[in-house]
Design a protein around this motif. Structure first.
Motif, mmCIF file in Angstrom:
data_model
loop_
_atom_site.group_PDB
_atom_site.id
_atom_site.type_symbol
_atom_site.label_atom_id
_atom_site.label_comp_id
_atom_site.label_asym_id
_atom_site.label_seq_id
_atom_site.Cartn_x
_atom_site.Cartn_y
_atom_site.Cartn_z
ATOM 1 N N TYR A 1 0.861 -1.328 0.290
ATOM 2 C CA TYR A 1 0.200 -0.400 0.039
ATOM 3 C C TYR A 1 0.937 1.133 0.247
ATOM 4 N N ILE A 2 1.645 1.124 0.798
ATOM 5 C CA ILE A 2 2.540 2.347 1.157
ATOM 6 C C ILE A 2 3.267 2.835 -0.170
ATOM 7 N N GLN A 3 4.375 1.709 -1.310
ATOM 8 C CA GLN A 3 4.693 1.556 -1.998
ATOM 9 C C GLN A 3 5.085 0.687 -3.345
ATOM 10 N N PRO A 4 3.524 0.855 -3.869
ATOM 11 C CA PRO A 4 3.598 -0.191 -4.937
ATOM 12 C C PRO A 4 4.519 -0.888 -5.807
ATOM 13 N N ASN A 5 5.517 -0.040 -6.350
ATOM 14 C CA ASN A 5 6.705 -0.097 -6.717
ATOM 15 C C ASN A 5 7.644 -1.277 -6.582
ATOM 16 N N LEU A 6 8.499 -1.593 -6.768
ATOM 17 C CA LEU A 6 9.368 -2.089 -6.671
ATOM 18 C C LEU A 6 10.530 -0.537 -5.458
ATOM 19 N N ASP A 7 10.659 -1.717 -4.444
ATOM 20 C CA ASP A 7 11.347 -1.093 -3.856
ATOM 21 C C ASP A 7 12.329 -1.181 -2.867
ATOM 22 N N PRO A 8 13.697 -1.997 -2.998
ATOM 23 C CA PRO A 8 14.984 -2.791 -2.111
ATOM 24 C C PRO A 8 14.856 -2.279 -0.858
ATOM 25 N N LYS A 9 14.192 -0.858 -0.201
ATOM 26 C CA LYS A 9 14.195 -1.098 0.813
ATOM 27 C C LYS A 9 12.354 -2.437 1.699
ATOM 28 N N ILE A 10 11.219 -1.813 1.101
ATOM 29 C CA ILE A 10 9.926 -1.912 1.055
ATOM 30 C C ILE A 10 10.354 -4.528 1.126
ATOM 31 N N GLY A 11 10.974 -4.241 0.090
ATOM 32 C CA GLY A 11 11.383 -6.147 0.166
ATOM 33 C C GLY A 11 12.501 -6.132 0.971
ATOM 34 N N LEU A 12 13.978 -5.487 1.499
ATOM 35 C CA LEU A 12 14.116 -6.175 3.055
ATOM 36 C C LEU A 12 13.418 -5.696 4.542
ATOM 37 N N ILE A 13 12.170 -5.178 4.367
ATOM 38 C CA ILE A 13 11.340 -5.587 4.691
ATOM 39 C C ILE A 13 10.201 -6.353 5.142
ATOM 40 N N LYS A 14 9.665 -6.649 3.405
ATOM 41 C CA LYS A 14 9.556 -8.306 3.626
ATOM 42 C C LYS A 14 10.189 -9.379 3.769
ATOM 43 N N ASP A 15 11.487 -9.455 3.255
ATOM 44 C CA ASP A 15 12.360 -10.786 2.972
ATOM 45 C C ASP A 15 12.290 -10.628 5.342
#
Length: 121
Positions: A81-95
């Protein structure tokens, strides 16, 4: 506007929680898989007549895995919701969130092995 009574507020909260639980079970494949595993392990518990202590530990492990998976799903939805596009920081949070699920899943699997391997062999 008058404040709702504590009792009415609790009933609403339980309703929202049940809605969320059923939403998870209906829409999230990872929870569905874990629910099936929980049913199978519960059937094993009845078949092997595990002790009250083993039931308690097994149920805690099941609840922990499914609860953390629910939190992981919520984190992923917030991230999307916050960042619908690919984002390395969001990816790290999800990981990291998925890693938490992996940790409790591994420990729950070890608990299952400790309970059932001696009964099977």
């Amino acid at each position: 506007m008058p404040k709702e009574s504590f009792f009415k507020n609790r009933i609403k909260s339980v309703g929202y929680a049940l809605k969320g639980m059923f939403l998870l079970l209906r829409t999230e494949s990872s929870i569905q898989i874990q629910f099936v595993i929980a049913l199978v392990v519960t059937a094993f518990g009845f078949y092997f007549e595990i002790s009250q202590t083993e039931w308690t530990i097994q149920l805690l492990a099941i609840g922990l895995v499914m609860g953390v998976e629910g939190i992981n799903t919520a984190v992923e939805k917030i991230c999307d919701y916050i960042q619908p596009n690919l984002d390395p920081k969001i990816g790290l949070i999800k990981d990291i969130s998925a890693g938490a699920v992996m940790i409790v899943s591994i420990i729950a699997s070890i608990v299952g092995l400790i309970i059932y391997v001696p009964k099977i062999f």
